[in-house]
Enzyme design. Structure first.
Site, PDB file in Angstrom:
ATOM      1  N   GLY A 108      32.648  45.326  28.495  1.00  0.00           N
ATOM      2  CA  GLY A 108      32.007  46.479  27.851  1.00  0.00           C
ATOM      3  C   GLY A 108      33.025  47.518  27.421  1.00  0.00           C
TER       4      GLY A 108
ATOM      5  N   GLY B 158      41.448  38.437  23.043  1.00  0.00           N
ATOM      6  CA  GLY B 158      42.447  39.219  22.313  1.00  0.00           C
ATOM      7  C   GLY B 158      43.857  38.940  22.825  1.00  0.00           C
ATOM      8  CD  GLN B 159      49.325  38.232  20.134  1.00  0.00           C
ATOM      9  OE1 GLN B 159      49.201  37.715  19.034  1.00  0.00           O
ATOM     10  NE2 GLN B 159      50.273  39.104  20.406  1.00  0.00           N
TER      11      GLN B 159
ATOM     12  CD  GLN C  32      41.758  38.155  30.290  1.00  0.00           C
ATOM     13  OE1 GLN C  32      41.551  38.777  31.309  1.00  0.00           O
ATOM     14  NE2 GLN C  32      41.173  38.467  29.148  1.00  0.00           N
TER      15      GLN C  32
ATOM     16  N   GLY D 290      39.000  46.243  18.924  1.00  0.00           N
ATOM     17  CA  GLY D 290      39.593  44.976  19.363  1.00  0.00           C
ATOM     18  C   GLY D 290      38.501  43.965  19.676  1.00  0.00           C
ATOM     19  CG  HIS D 291      35.973  44.526  23.096  1.00  0.00           C
ATOM     20  ND1 HIS D 291      36.184  45.827  23.488  1.00  0.00           N
ATOM     21  CD2 HIS D 291      36.369  43.747  24.129  1.00  0.00           C
ATOM     22  CE1 HIS D 291      36.667  45.837  24.718  1.00  0.00           C
ATOM     23  NE2 HIS D 291      36.797  44.600  25.131  1.00  0.00           N
TER      24      HIS D 291
HETATM   25  O1  PAF Z   1      39.480  40.735  29.234  1.00  0.00           O
HETATM   26  C1  PAF Z   1      38.448  41.095  29.831  1.00  0.00           C
HETATM   27  O2  PAF Z   1      37.721  42.013  29.415  1.00  0.00           O
HETATM   28  C2  PAF Z   1      38.080  40.422  31.130  1.00  0.00           C
HETATM   29  O3  PAF Z   1      39.212  40.089  31.850  1.00  0.00           O
HETATM   30  C3  PAF Z   1      37.175  39.203  30.944  1.00  0.00           C
HETATM   31  C4  PAF Z   1      37.877  38.095  30.175  1.00  0.00           C
HETATM   32  C5  PAF Z   1      35.900  39.606  30.212  1.00  0.00           C
HETATM   33  C6  PAF Z   1      36.763  38.628  32.296  1.00  0.00           C
HETATM   34  O4  PAF Z   1      36.069  39.564  33.054  1.00  0.00           O
END
Ligand code: PAF
Length: 280
Positions: A31, A148-149, A154, A36-37
């Site tokens: 959230g 996202g990069q 991650q 970016g999202h």
């Molecule tokens: O990048 C994020 O926002 C979090 O690490 C994710 C991938 C949603 C996992 O909770």
């Protein structure tokens, strides 16, 4: 846009759509959505029939309880953004829904990824990330999932999860979105003061400096100069700044033209931890 709060409701919907031959795209988030999202949503909207976004502040990936307590929540605004971007389903579960009591403890062997950079400075973080992403992948069964990069490590960790669990999902990576000064967009930027936001742009400036001089300056000197750019005349504190092999994320002391590298950085400002990277 459908808002599903339970796994069973979401699964019933997904199953039905899959039976109709529809492809599913997933953007997992916590959230406090920013451009970016939204760029991830736009990317998958054009490539999948059904676009699912999850909003879940995953407690198991927070190594600092204070960070979890203060994580930004902007749900109304997020829903508006999702609707504007033609998201089909928002999955919005509670903690109990995702972590019912009595579940087996999660552990996955992430190798060195768990002991370098984010893994080292946020112990347990990637176990929590893989735990929730695995749950989401199993529920949504996406054909594609987009990240996202900015959170490069991650991505590496999720690639490893996909490999270990042999998951039939394609990982899409979208470029880091930045503000007009170059600061990488992040939900936590909301906590920076306006002057802090400007100062934080020094992080990107340092990455660009290193990138520009990589073939002409000694790497040790470059990293020293990069740290100076970040810290001189700013209250920024560098946690790490390194040039790494892009596959292993191990730091390197020499560059070979046949290999690929990435500069990774984490720094603190006004109590906020900021991370960024730049592939070479
Ligand atoms: O990048 C994020 O926002 C979090 O690490 C994710 C991938 C949603 C996992 O909770």
């Amino acid at each position: 846009m459908r808002i599903s709060k339970t796994k069973s409701e979401l699964q019933a919907f997904i199953q039905n759509e899959k039976q109709k031959g529809k492809t599913i795209g997933l953007v997992p988030t916590m959230g406090a959505l920013h451009e970016g999202h939204l760029s991830l949503l736009k990317y998958l909207r054009a490539r999948c029939d059904i676009l699912v976004c999850s909003i879940f502040i995953n407690p198991t990936q927070f190594n600092d309880p204070e960070d979890l307590k203060h994580y930004p929540v902007t749900l109304d605004q997020d829903i508006e953004g999702l609707r504007t971007h033609h998201c089909d389903v928002l999955f919005l579960p509670s903690v109990d829904e995702m972590y019912p009591p009595g579940e087996q403890e999660w552990h996955i062997d992430l190798g060195d990824l768990e002991t370098v950079w984010e893994g080292k400075h946020r112990p347990g973080h990637f176990q929590g990330v893989t735990q929730i992403v695995y749950k989401l992948f199993n529920l949504v069964k996406p054909d594609r999932a987009c990240f996202g990069q900015k959170d490069f490590q991650q991505i590496k960790v999720i690639e490893k999860l996909i490999e270990i669990k042999n998951l039939p999902v394609t990982l899409d990576i979208c470029p880091t979105q930045r503000d007009e000064n170059g600061l990488a967009l992040s939900s936590r930027n909301k906590f920076l003061s306006p002057s802090g936001e400007k100062k934080a742009a020094k992080i990107h400036e340092a990455l660009q400096y290193i990138h520009k001089h990589i073939h002409t300056e000694h790497l040790g000197n470059l990293l020293k100069k990069g740290k100076e750019i970040i810290e001189d005349n700013t209250p920024l504190e560098t946690e790490y700044l390194a040039i790494c092999d892009i596959d292993t994320l191990k730091p390197v002391t020499q560059i070979h033209s046949s290999k690929k590298y990435i500069i990774v950085v984490a720094a603190w400002l006004e109590g906020i931890r900021l991370i960024d990277n730049l592939p070479l």
